[in-house]
Design a protein around this motif. Structure first.
Motif, PDB file in Angstrom:
ATOM      1  N   ILE A 266       0.921  -1.224  -0.039  1.00 34.56           N
ATOM      2  CA  ILE A 266      -0.277  -0.129  -0.082  1.00 34.56           C
ATOM      3  C   ILE A 266       0.844   1.713  -0.327  1.00 34.56           C
ATOM      4  O   ILE A 266       0.781   2.009  -1.245  1.00 34.56           O
ATOM      5  CB  ILE A 266      -0.692   0.193   1.438  1.00 34.56           C
ATOM      6  N   GLN A 267       2.027   1.124   0.573  1.00 34.74           N
ATOM      7  CA  GLN A 267       2.689   2.422   0.964  1.00 34.74           C
ATOM      8  C   GLN A 267       3.500   2.679  -0.537  1.00 34.74           C
ATOM      9  O   GLN A 267       3.404   3.859  -0.754  1.00 34.74           O
ATOM     10  CB  GLN A 267       3.871   2.175   1.822  1.00 34.74           C
ATOM     11  N   GLN A 268       3.711   1.532  -1.463  1.00 36.16           N
ATOM     12  CA  GLN A 268       4.841   1.852  -2.616  1.00 36.16           C
ATOM     13  C   GLN A 268       3.766   2.359  -2.975  1.00 36.16           C
ATOM     14  O   GLN A 268       4.099   3.202  -4.455  1.00 36.16           O
ATOM     15  CB  GLN A 268       4.550   0.184  -3.127  1.00 36.16           C
ATOM     16  N   ALA A 269       2.505   1.599  -3.395  1.00 37.06           N
ATOM     17  CA  ALA A 269       1.326   2.462  -4.281  1.00 37.06           C
ATOM     18  C   ALA A 269       1.573   3.860  -4.436  1.00 37.06           C
ATOM     19  O   ALA A 269       0.769   4.252  -5.339  1.00 37.06           O
ATOM     20  CB  ALA A 269       0.022   1.076  -4.290  1.00 37.06           C
ATOM     21  N   TYR A 270       0.902   4.372  -2.889  1.00 38.39           N
ATOM     22  CA  TYR A 270       1.526   5.972  -3.024  1.00 38.39           C
ATOM     23  C   TYR A 270       2.456   6.187  -2.910  1.00 38.39           C
ATOM     24  O   TYR A 270       2.114   7.207  -4.256  1.00 38.39           O
ATOM     25  CB  TYR A 270       1.086   5.960  -1.617  1.00 38.39           C
ATOM     26  N   ARG A 271       3.338   6.346  -3.224  1.00 36.77           N
ATOM     27  CA  ARG A 271       4.852   6.543  -4.105  1.00 36.77           C
ATOM     28  C   ARG A 271       4.430   6.632  -4.947  1.00 36.77           C
ATOM     29  O   ARG A 271       5.706   7.375  -6.152  1.00 36.77           O
ATOM     30  CB  ARG A 271       5.966   5.513  -2.848  1.00 36.77           C
ATOM     31  N   TYR A 273       2.323   5.983  -7.403  1.00 36.35           N
ATOM     32  CA  TYR A 273       0.985   7.420  -7.598  1.00 36.35           C
ATOM     33  C   TYR A 273       2.097   8.552  -7.624  1.00 36.35           C
ATOM     34  O   TYR A 273       1.876   9.469  -8.714  1.00 36.35           O
ATOM     35  CB  TYR A 273      -0.029   7.427  -6.768  1.00 36.35           C
ATOM     36  N   GLN A 274       2.405   9.073  -6.386  1.00 34.63           N
ATOM     37  CA  GLN A 274       3.158  10.812  -6.235  1.00 34.63           C
ATOM     38  C   GLN A 274       3.489  10.696  -7.019  1.00 34.63           C
ATOM     39  O   GLN A 274       4.278  12.338  -7.829  1.00 34.63           O
ATOM     40  CB  GLN A 274       3.006  10.470  -5.407  1.00 34.63           C
ATOM     41  N   ARG A 275       4.838   9.947  -7.770  1.00 36.96           N
ATOM     42  CA  ARG A 275       5.709  10.132  -8.479  1.00 36.96           C
ATOM     43  C   ARG A 275       5.608   9.579  -9.663  1.00 36.96           C
ATOM     44  O   ARG A 275       6.142  10.040 -11.089  1.00 36.96           O
ATOM     45  CB  ARG A 275       7.083   9.044  -8.526  1.00 36.96           C
ATOM     46  N   ALA A 277       3.687   7.706 -11.495  1.00 43.68           N
ATOM     47  CA  ALA A 277       4.123   5.826 -12.140  1.00 43.68           C
ATOM     48  C   ALA A 277       2.564   5.626 -13.171  1.00 43.68           C
ATOM     49  O   ALA A 277       2.381   4.846 -13.400  1.00 43.68           O
ATOM     50  CB  ALA A 277       4.097   5.069 -11.248  1.00 43.68           C
ATOM     51  N   PHE A 278       1.655   6.195 -12.732  1.00 44.50           N
ATOM     52  CA  PHE A 278      -0.084   5.826 -13.414  1.00 44.50           C
ATOM     53  C   PHE A 278      -0.268   6.090 -13.698  1.00 44.50           C
ATOM     54  O   PHE A 278      -1.781   6.644 -14.679  1.00 44.50           O
ATOM     55  CB  PHE A 278      -1.278   6.444 -11.780  1.00 44.50           C
ATOM     56  N   GLY A 279       0.607   7.136 -14.428  1.00 40.40           N
ATOM     57  CA  GLY A 279       0.125   8.130 -15.686  1.00 40.40           C
ATOM     58  C   GLY A 279       0.126   9.453 -15.256  1.00 40.40           C
ATOM     59  O   GLY A 279      -0.235   9.901 -14.619  1.00 40.40           O
ATOM     60  N   SER A 280       0.069   9.528 -16.861  1.00 32.82           N
ATOM     61  CA  SER A 280      -0.385  11.429 -16.734  1.00 32.82           C
ATOM     62  C   SER A 280      -1.836  11.506 -16.758  1.00 32.82           C
ATOM     63  O   SER A 280      -2.437  10.848 -17.950  1.00 32.82           O
ATOM     64  CB  SER A 280       0.166  12.512 -17.147  1.00 32.82           C
TER      65      SER A 280
END
Length: 283
Positions: A266-271, A273-275, A277-280
């Protein structure tokens, strides 16, 4: 026949001016593995020149959303480049997988014209081996979803899996069978479902009996794993959302829009997303 473990009443959980009932999770049931979440939006009627659905851009990772548009429409757009407007009678099946950003809003026509709206959104978990799969989106209109007519005129809208010999429109990553069924009053059917499988049984409207027990609109029926048959009889015209799947029996850790197997994931998912990695997101 399967015995009933408990019935769970969907709770009122309005979102802005959108009438919403949450059937899962509630205080009495957390999940029915692998089924995680169900929001029942509507039924309600929107006036002309409305704001439509309020679900602007937001991220997801680790599960799938299956959206049933009973009335109204949804304009879907995501960071993987998918965009479509699905109208009444259609479905959207989105595999968030490794992560994307999406929005679910009303079309410009619906916002201008208004009209009836009723939508179900179900979250289905992904097994650990598939949580980081590439995102996928499938949007299907009413005429793209196969139907089967059973005893007494019961109509099955086959979304995934096999229903009375009819293959569903979507081939999911996991063996998850989903359909919604329209029951005329007085109709009765019997369906085989292996005892090991989890059943998702949500009454959208009307009154039903299942294995001799009364249930009604906005009730989620939870079953024990002790039989391989469901007999469903309709006291009134009714609509049923029905699914079944082999439970994954894996740890479930969810936080906001992410569902993984560990806190670290979960913590990795937030990191991620914030960087970005989920696309623009391009509005």
């Amino acid at each position: 026949m399967r015995t009933i473990k408990q019935q769970h009443r969907a709770i009122s959980a309005p979102i802005a001016d959108l009438t919403t009932y949450r059937a899962l999770p509630t205080a009495s049931v957390e999940h029915i593995d692998p089924f995680l979440f169900l929001n029942h939006h509507g039924p309600q009627v929107y006036r002309p020149n409305n704001n439509g659905l309020p679900f602007g851009p937001h991220p997801h990772r680790g599960f799938e959303t299956v959206t049933f548009i009973l009335e109204g429409d949804i304009l879907h757009k995501d960071s993987s480049g998918h965009e479509s407007v699905i109208e009444a009678g259609g479905i959207q099946w989105m595999t968030a997988g490794s992560g994307l950003i999406h929005a679910e809003v009303s079309s410009e026509n619906f916002k201008k014209q208004g009209g009836p709206l009723e939508i179900l959104q179900l979250w289905v978990n992904l097994p650990a081996k598939d949580k980081m799969t590439a995102p996928r989106y499938i949007g299907l209109q009413k005429d793209e979803i196969p139907t089967a007519t059973l005893d007494g005129g019961v109509v099955v809208h086959a979304v995934s899996g096999q229903w009375a010999g009819t293959a569903g429109a979507v081939e999911p990553l996991a063996d998850v069978q989903l359909a919604w069924l329209d029951f005329p009053a007085g109709a009765s059917i019997t369906l085989p479902i292996a005892a090991a499988r989890s059943i998702f049984f949500y009454v959208v409207s009307g009154r039903l009996q299942v294995n001799g027990t009364e249930t009604q609109a906005r009730q989620l029926v939870e079953f024990n794993h002790d039989g391989d048959e469901l007999t469903i009889a309709a006291s009134t015209n009714s609509v049923l959302l029905l699914g079944h799947a082999q439970p994954f029996q894996e740890p479930i850790v969810s936080y906001g829009p992410f569902v993984m197997n560990t806190e670290a994931e979960i913590q990795q998912a937030y990191r991620d997303y914030q960087r970005g990695a989920f696309g623009s997101w391009k509005g």
